[in-house]
Design an enzyme around this catalytic site. Structure first.
Site, PDB file in Angstrom:
ATOM      1  N   TYR A   1    -106.718  33.116  18.604  1.00  0.00           N
ATOM      2  CA  TYR A   1    -105.978  32.557  17.461  1.00  0.00           C
ATOM      3  C   TYR A   1    -105.883  31.045  17.617  1.00  0.00           C
ATOM      4  O   TYR A   1    -105.604  30.543  18.708  1.00  0.00           O
ATOM      5  CB  TYR A   1    -104.565  33.140  17.378  1.00  0.00           C
ATOM      6  CG  TYR A   1    -104.383  33.963  16.139  1.00  0.00           C
ATOM      7  CD1 TYR A   1    -104.435  33.360  14.886  1.00  0.00           C
ATOM      8  CD2 TYR A   1    -104.201  35.335  16.203  1.00  0.00           C
ATOM      9  CE1 TYR A   1    -104.313  34.113  13.727  1.00  0.00           C
ATOM     10  CE2 TYR A   1    -104.076  36.091  15.044  1.00  0.00           C
ATOM     11  CZ  TYR A   1    -104.126  35.478  13.817  1.00  0.00           C
ATOM     12  OH  TYR A   1    -104.009  36.211  12.672  1.00  0.00           O
TER      13      TYR A   1
ATOM     14  N   GLU B   1    -104.614  28.680  14.778  1.00  0.00           N
ATOM     15  CA  GLU B   1    -104.158  28.076  13.516  1.00  0.00           C
ATOM     16  C   GLU B   1    -103.923  26.576  13.704  1.00  0.00           C
ATOM     17  O   GLU B   1    -103.325  26.152  14.683  1.00  0.00           O
ATOM     18  CB  GLU B   1    -102.867  28.744  13.049  1.00  0.00           C
ATOM     19  CG  GLU B   1    -103.137  30.098  12.419  1.00  0.00           C
ATOM     20  CD  GLU B   1    -101.893  30.945  12.281  1.00  0.00           C
ATOM     21  OE1 GLU B   1    -101.168  31.069  13.281  1.00  0.00           O
ATOM     22  OE2 GLU B   1    -101.666  31.474  11.175  1.00  0.00           O
TER      23      GLU B   1
ATOM     24  N   ASP C   1    -120.786  21.962  -5.598  1.00  0.00           N
ATOM     25  CA  ASP C   1    -120.859  23.223  -4.861  1.00  0.00           C
ATOM     26  C   ASP C   1    -122.336  23.493  -4.598  1.00  0.00           C
ATOM     27  O   ASP C   1    -123.058  23.968  -5.475  1.00  0.00           O
ATOM     28  CB  ASP C   1    -120.217  24.337  -5.695  1.00  0.00           C
ATOM     29  CG  ASP C   1    -120.323  25.697  -5.016  1.00  0.00           C
ATOM     30  OD1 ASP C   1    -120.981  25.802  -3.951  1.00  0.00           O
ATOM     31  OD2 ASP C   1    -119.751  26.662  -5.559  1.00  0.00           O
TER      32      ASP C   1
ATOM     33  N   THR D   1    -121.539  27.375   1.051  1.00  0.00           N
ATOM     34  CA  THR D   1    -121.584  28.527   1.945  1.00  0.00           C
ATOM     35  C   THR D   1    -122.522  28.146   3.083  1.00  0.00           C
ATOM     36  O   THR D   1    -123.295  27.185   2.971  1.00  0.00           O
ATOM     37  CB  THR D   1    -122.155  29.776   1.243  1.00  0.00           C
ATOM     38  OG1 THR D   1    -123.391  29.413   0.639  1.00  0.00           O
ATOM     39  CG2 THR D   1    -121.220  30.317   0.186  1.00  0.00           C
TER      40      THR D   1
ATOM     41  N   LYS E   1    -126.562  30.989   3.131  1.00  0.00           N
ATOM     42  CA  LYS E   1    -127.657  31.086   2.159  1.00  0.00           C
ATOM     43  C   LYS E   1    -128.846  30.269   2.680  1.00  0.00           C
ATOM     44  O   LYS E   1    -129.266  30.511   3.801  1.00  0.00           O
ATOM     45  CB  LYS E   1    -127.162  30.661   0.783  1.00  0.00           C
ATOM     46  CG  LYS E   1    -126.036  31.588   0.281  1.00  0.00           C
ATOM     47  CD  LYS E   1    -125.546  31.263  -1.108  1.00  0.00           C
ATOM     48  CE  LYS E   1    -124.388  32.200  -1.474  1.00  0.00           C
ATOM     49  NZ  LYS E   1    -123.801  31.869  -2.778  1.00  0.00           N
TER      50      LYS E   1
ATOM     51  N   ARG F   1    -122.154  33.915   8.040  1.00  0.00           N
ATOM     52  CA  ARG F   1    -121.384  33.930   6.788  1.00  0.00           C
ATOM     53  C   ARG F   1    -120.139  33.073   6.938  1.00  0.00           C
ATOM     54  O   ARG F   1    -119.315  33.329   7.822  1.00  0.00           O
ATOM     55  CB  ARG F   1    -120.913  35.350   6.438  1.00  0.00           C
ATOM     56  CG  ARG F   1    -121.964  36.367   6.258  1.00  0.00           C
ATOM     57  CD  ARG F   1    -121.450  37.528   5.432  1.00  0.00           C
ATOM     58  NE  ARG F   1    -121.657  37.219   4.024  1.00  0.00           N
ATOM     59  CZ  ARG F   1    -122.832  37.286   3.438  1.00  0.00           C
ATOM     60  NH1 ARG F   1    -123.906  37.649   4.105  1.00  0.00           N
ATOM     61  NH2 ARG F   1    -122.952  36.983   2.172  1.00  0.00           N
TER      62      ARG F   1
HETATM   63  C1  LIG Z   1    -122.645  32.186  -3.373  1.00  0.00           C
HETATM   64  C2  LIG Z   1    -121.887  31.141  -4.051  1.00  0.00           C
HETATM   65  C3  LIG Z   1    -120.516  30.974  -3.834  1.00  0.00           C
HETATM   66  C4  LIG Z   1    -119.640  31.983  -3.130  1.00  0.00           C
HETATM   67  O1  LIG Z   1    -119.941  32.400  -1.911  1.00  0.00           O
HETATM   68  P1  LIG Z   1    -119.285  33.689  -1.249  1.00  0.00           P
HETATM   69  O2  LIG Z   1    -119.467  33.385   0.185  1.00  0.00           O
HETATM   70  O3  LIG Z   1    -120.073  34.843  -1.738  1.00  0.00           O
HETATM   71  O4  LIG Z   1    -117.867  33.781  -1.653  1.00  0.00           O
HETATM   72  C5  LIG Z   1    -119.873  29.909  -4.437  1.00  0.00           C
HETATM   73  N1  LIG Z   1    -120.553  29.048  -5.213  1.00  0.00           N
HETATM   74  C6  LIG Z   1    -121.859  29.197  -5.462  1.00  0.00           C
HETATM   75  C7  LIG Z   1    -122.540  28.211  -6.347  1.00  0.00           C
HETATM   76  C8  LIG Z   1    -122.568  30.253  -4.907  1.00  0.00           C
HETATM   77  O5  LIG Z   1    -123.866  30.408  -5.195  1.00  0.00           O
END
Ligand SMILES: *Cc1c(COP(=O)(O)O)cnc(C)c1O
Length: 464
Positions: free
Chosen positions: A57, A59, A212, A238, A241, A247
């Site tokens: 932990y 925090e 994003d 993220t 990807k 993750r």
């Molecule tokens: C995949 C994605 C997310 C969210 O990701 P998660 O890990 O699935 O919650 C947010 N914004 C965009 C543009 C994405 O493609």
């Protein structure tokens, strides 16, 4: 007693789960993974994720934790932050980064709650036009994403005649809506964002610009597409990807901007993930990584070109990143039916709305991307072959549609069960699997059950 049991291997403790994992490994080996948000993270990342770092932990932030015993956790998180800035070539005097968010959607919500007041206004790309749920999707009757419950959201959209974002309309809407924050980022957009253009609108409205880059952060890290950091105030991504880490998610912010995520929404950080992310970010600065991302781009271009040769229409006419969005309307079939056939022949791709769709349940397109298979070593000619398999699947879907007794999706699924169709599906599935099996899997040693004479079987560890 229990220490012995706690140290026993998975196969001994839980053969049922061990078996499920072996099946999943085989699935990843035999299939064509084309979902553009997926990838295969490295063995070294998984070793870090599957380590004792999960036990602690912590925090708070490095040097300022609620609990004791965090000297090594602090080292891992500090190194992860340093590498995150390095991976995106950011000056630590100007940018900070939070590596604790658990995934992309919560990281976006953390940004909104840290920087906005409840019910402040957000503008983002409409979900049916390629945006993401976490940017606040709602329909006429329902607030689908919680973001639209706590904030007021207004979409911008594509110019349906070109498939590109309609920035002029975005600017007009912003003048009327006066958003506090504009999101630049998408999940199903094959073109580059015009960050400079959105910055201009943000400046005019005194709005915060959030980029994003969830889908494209690996491409940005490798410098094969333009970076949003020159324009945005905050950048979320993220990590699992195109970036190819574990993750999780990160929030980058210009220094001076309020950075509080803890205690707003963040409890104990997932230290095993942060540690794995540090490893992935180290890999992201290597020449091999740049070569990999260049291959992702070049495979995507070849894939798009081959699909067009097979008569497919692409939204926006092509691609400038890792994904393609196929509009199936000229083929006389929809994304849902094609997805069913793809799944039956072990090709993973997803149905997707395309401009002009009326139903999100039966969308007109299929979204496919190259990061995952490129990690397995696929090059341009392999993607020409993948396009060929895709075309065979669509042709088979058209044949099944012709034989279906009604117009509902369930009639289509019923028609898939006929023995003639089943044998065509299994032949295509066999060809797909034989092709995919030639390539190495990433990050796992497959346990192959090999039958020996006298009915005994052994497991051979083979690092494919
Ligand atoms: C995949 C994605 C997310 C969210 O990701 P998660 O890990 O699935 O919650 C947010 N914004 C965009 C543009 C994405 O493609």
């Amino acid at each position: 007693m229990w220490p012995k049991q706690l140290n026993a291997p998975l196969e001994v403790v839980d053969p049922e789960i061990a078996d499920i994992i072996e099946h999943e490994k085989a699935r990843q080996w035999k299939g064509l993974e084309l979902i553009p948000s997926e990838n295969f993270t490295s063995l070294s990342v998984m070793q870090a994720v599957g380590s004792v770092m999960t036990n602690k932990y912590s925090e708070g932030y490095p040097g300022a934790r609620y609990y004791g015993g965090n000297e090594y956790i602090d080292m891992a998180e500090t190194l992860c932050q340093k590498r995150a800035l390095e991976a995106f070539r950011l000056d630590p005097a100007k940018w900070g980064v939070n590596v604790q968010p658990l995934s992309g959607s919560p990281s976006n919500f953390q940004v909104y709650t840290a920087l906005l007041k409840a019910h402040d206004r957000i503008m983002a790309l409409d979900l049916p036009h390629g945006g993401h749920l976490s940017h606040g999707y709602q329909t006429d009757t329902k607030k689908i994403s919680a973001v639209s419950i706590f904030f007021e959201t207004m979409p911008y959209r594509l110019d349906e005649s070109t498939g590109y974002i309609d920035y002029d309309q975005l600017e007009k809407s912003a003048t009327l809506f006066r958003p506090k924050l504009i999101v630049a980022g998408a999940s199903a957009y094959a073109r580059l964002y015009d960050y400079a253009r959105i910055r201009k609108v943000c400046d005019k409205q005194k709005a915060i610009m959030l980029a994003d880059m969830a889908h494209i952060s690996g491409l940005v890290a490798a410098g094969v597409i333009p970076s949003p950091f020159d324009y945005a105030d905050v950048v979320t991504t993220t990590t699992h990807k195109s970036l190819r880490g574990p993750r999780g998610a990160m929030i980058f912010f210009r220094k001076g901007l309020k950075e509080a995520v803890f205690p707003g929404l963040q409890g104990g950080p997932h230290n095993h993930t942060i540690t794995g992310l540090a490893v992935a970010l180290k890999q992201a600065t290597t020449p091999e990584y740049k070569a990999y991302q260049e291959q992702v781009m070049s495979n995507s271009a070849k894939f798009a070109e081959t699909l067009v040769k097979h008569g497919y229409e692409l939204v926006s006419g092509g691609t400038e990143n890792h994904l393609v969005l196929v509009n199936l309307k000229n083929k006389g079939i929809d994304g849902s039916r094609v997805e069913k056939v793809l799944e039956a022949v072990h090709i993973a791709a997803n149905k997707n709305t395309v401009p002009g769709d009326v139903s999100a349940m039966v969308p007109g397109g299929i979204r496919m991307g190259t990061p995952a298979l490129t990690s397995r070593g696929f090059v341009e000619e392999d993607f020409a072959k993948v396009a060929y398999f895709f075309d065979l699947a669509v042709k088979l879907a058209l044949k099944i549609k012709g034989e279906a007794q009604g117009t509902k999706l369930k009639d289509f699924v019923a028609a898939m069960q006929s023995s003639a169709i089943q044998s065509e599906l299994s032949k295509l599935r066999h060809d797909v699997e034989e092709y995919a099996k030639q390539f190495p899997t990433i990050g796992n040693t497959m346990k192959m059950e090999v039958m020996l004479p006298y009915q005994t079987s052994i497991y051979l560890e083979c690092g494919l």
